[in-house]
Motif scaffolding. Structure first.
Motif, short mmCIF file in Angstrom:
data_model
loop_
_atom_site.label_atom_id
_atom_site.label_comp_id
_atom_site.label_asym_id
_atom_site.label_seq_id
_atom_site.Cartn_x
_atom_site.Cartn_y
_atom_site.Cartn_z
N MET A 172 0.75 -1.22 -0.07
CA MET A 172 -0.01 0.09 0.11
C MET A 172 1.02 1.28 0.06
SD MET A 172 -3.00 -1.01 -0.24
CE MET A 172 -3.41 -2.81 -0.42
N ALA A 173 1.68 1.18 -0.79
CA ALA A 173 2.85 2.41 -1.04
C ALA A 173 1.92 3.65 -1.41
CB ALA A 173 3.82 2.16 -2.35
N GLY A 174 2.31 4.58 -0.59
CA GLY A 174 1.83 5.93 -0.37
C GLY A 174 0.36 6.29 0.04
N PHE A 175 -0.12 5.15 0.70
CA PHE A 175 -1.61 5.17 1.36
C PHE A 175 -1.30 6.39 2.29
CE2 PHE A 175 -4.32 4.14 4.86
CZ PHE A 175 -5.56 4.06 4.08
N ARG A 176 -0.44 6.37 3.41
CA ARG A 176 -0.61 7.25 4.33
C ARG A 176 -0.42 8.61 3.87
NH1 ARG A 176 -2.39 3.64 6.59
NH2 ARG A 176 -1.75 2.39 8.42
N VAL B 269 2.00 -6.24 2.93
CA VAL B 269 1.23 -5.10 3.29
C VAL B 269 1.05 -5.22 5.00
CG1 VAL B 269 0.35 -4.88 1.04
CG2 VAL B 269 -0.88 -6.24 2.91
N THR B 270 1.18 -6.53 5.48
CA THR B 270 1.18 -6.60 6.91
C THR B 270 2.54 -6.60 7.63
OG1 THR B 270 0.81 -8.95 6.67
CG2 THR B 270 -1.08 -8.00 6.86
N GLY B 271 3.66 -6.76 6.75
CA GLY B 271 5.04 -6.53 7.42
C GLY B 271 5.41 -7.68 8.08
N ILE B 272 5.09 -8.85 7.67
CA ILE B 272 5.44 -9.99 8.56
C ILE B 272 6.75 -10.87 7.88
CG2 ILE B 272 3.12 -10.41 9.60
CD1 ILE B 272 2.73 -12.68 7.90
N ASP B 273 7.37 -11.41 8.64
CA ASP B 273 8.28 -12.35 8.16
C ASP B 273 7.98 -13.86 8.32
OD1 ASP B 273 10.15 -10.38 7.44
OD2 ASP B 273 10.94 -10.26 9.33
N ASN B 274 7.14 -14.11 9.43
CA ASN B 274 6.91 -15.53 9.83
C ASN B 274 7.98 -16.59 9.86
OD1 ASN B 274 5.05 -17.44 10.48
ND2 ASN B 274 4.42 -17.96 8.20
N ARG B 275 8.84 -15.94 10.41
CA ARG B 275 9.97 -16.84 10.72
C ARG B 275 9.92 -18.11 11.74
NH1 ARG B 275 15.47 -14.70 9.60
NH2 ARG B 275 15.28 -12.68 8.62
N GLN B 276 8.74 -17.84 12.62
CA GLN B 276 8.43 -18.83 13.46
C GLN B 276 8.10 -20.04 12.78
OE1 GLN B 276 6.92 -16.10 12.87
NE2 GLN B 276 4.89 -15.90 13.77
N ASN B 277 7.68 -20.01 11.62
CA ASN B 277 7.14 -20.96 10.75
C ASN B 277 8.06 -21.40 9.55
OD1 ASN B 277 4.56 -21.96 12.14
ND2 ASN B 277 4.02 -19.90 11.58
N GLN B 278 9.37 -21.08 9.84
CA GLN B 278 10.30 -21.07 8.49
C GLN B 278 10.47 -22.41 8.02
OE1 GLN B 278 13.84 -19.01 9.19
NE2 GLN B 278 14.73 -19.54 7.35
N THR B 279 10.37 -22.72 6.74
CA THR B 279 10.68 -23.86 6.24
C THR B 279 11.64 -23.80 4.99
OG1 THR B 279 8.78 -23.45 4.61
CG2 THR B 279 8.26 -24.44 6.36
N ARG B 280 12.23 -22.58 4.78
CA ARG B 280 13.12 -22.22 3.61
C ARG B 280 14.16 -21.19 4.03
NH1 ARG B 280 12.95 -18.38 -0.83
NH2 ARG B 280 13.94 -19.12 -2.49
N ASN B 281 15.41 -21.47 3.72
CA ASN B 281 16.34 -20.26 3.69
C ASN B 281 16.67 -19.56 2.61
OD1 ASN B 281 16.97 -21.31 6.52
ND2 ASN B 281 18.04 -22.92 5.55
N TRP C 178 13.43 -8.27 0.14
CA TRP C 178 12.17 -8.58 1.15
C TRP C 178 11.97 -7.14 1.89
CZ3 TRP C 178 7.84 -10.82 0.88
CH2 TRP C 178 6.98 -10.92 2.08
N GLU C 179 13.22 -6.86 2.52
CA GLU C 179 13.05 -5.68 3.57
C GLU C 179 12.53 -4.47 2.63
OE1 GLU C 179 13.32 -5.58 6.68
OE2 GLU C 179 13.45 -8.00 6.57
N LYS C 180 13.09 -4.36 1.45
CA LYS C 180 12.84 -3.37 0.57
C LYS C 180 11.43 -3.11 0.29
CE LYS C 180 17.32 -2.33 -1.56
NZ LYS C 180 18.02 -2.34 -2.77
N PHE C 181 10.72 -4.58 -0.07
CA PHE C 181 9.32 -4.57 -0.38
C PHE C 181 8.38 -4.24 0.89
CE2 PHE C 181 10.55 -7.78 -3.71
CZ PHE C 181 10.58 -7.11 -4.51
N LYS C 182 8.64 -4.46 2.14
CA LYS C 182 8.00 -4.24 3.28
C LYS C 182 7.96 -2.77 3.54
CE LYS C 182 9.81 -7.22 6.28
NZ LYS C 182 10.34 -7.80 7.53
#
Length: 204
Positions: A1-5, A43-55, A64-68
């Motif tokens: 949601m780029a530019g929403f704010r 758009v929700t800014g999550i990484d979900n590392r607690q359910n990580q299945t891939r490196n 990814w950090e840029k997208f968020k």
């Protein structure tokens, strides 16, 4: 949601995500690594590392950090996913952990589309503005043949059209997108014709 704010300072955004898939994978959970399965995570800014299945690679993590950071994050409690039925385990876990509201085709068959449409608006009544994303694979494959990621037991044409018309009438609707029409797997643009007819009814 780029530019929403910037466009709507101080406003709270709700999202209605109508899709067979929750699209809330991340580079740490996606089996394919495809970005088209990650927009709600972005758009929700999550990484979900607690359910990580891939490196993921370092480069993937940097992107990814840029997208968020492309826009301000939406609260997960202000997201409703409708028509979802094809969910990866890591997605299912994070949806439960974040308390995201999901309405399946079975829910709609059981309680009716009008009841569930009211559930959506009640869930997001605290939001100042609503954005709707409609993926044509939310429809049953018997209808949605012109898409690359069909999933069985989807919404009927009547259910989807009723819901879109109901959401279109919301006074705080700020945007609506229709996604995943793929002419390469379609026949005589039938999917586009179906969507055009839906839009005509929605706007009538």
């Amino acid at each position: 949601m780029a530019g929403f704010r910037e466009a709507y300072p101080g406003k709270k955004l709700g999202i209605v995500w109508i899709d067979a898939h929750p699209d809330i994978n991340t580079p740490f959970t996606s089996r394919s690594g495809n970005m088209h399965g990650m927009p709600l995570a972005i758009v929700t800014g999550i990484d979900n590392r607690q359910n990580q299945t891939r490196n993921p690679s370092q480069r993937e993590c940097q992107y990814w950090e840029k997208f968020k950071k492309l826009g301000d994050n939406v609260d997960a409690s202000d997201v409703v996913i409708v028509g979802v039925r094809d969910i990866d385990p890591a997605e299912r876990n994070i949806i439960q952990e974040l308390g995201i509201k999901c309405i399946t085709p079975e829910n709609i068959k059981q309680h009716g589309i009008e009841f569930n449409a009211n559930e959506i608006t009640n869930r997001l009544k605290q939001c100042d503005l609503i954005f709707v994303s409609f993926d044509v694979d939310s429809l049953d494959p018997s209808i949605s043949k012109g898409t690359g990621t069909p999933a069985q037991n989807g919404l009927s044409l009547e259910e989807a059209t009723f819901l879109l018309r109901k959401l279109w009438q919301l006074p705080n609707l700020c945007g609506l997108e229709i996604t995943e029409i793929n002419p390469l797997v379609d026949s005589k643009n039938s999917m586009a014709e179906i969507v055009i007819n839906m839009l005509k009814y929605m706007l009538s």
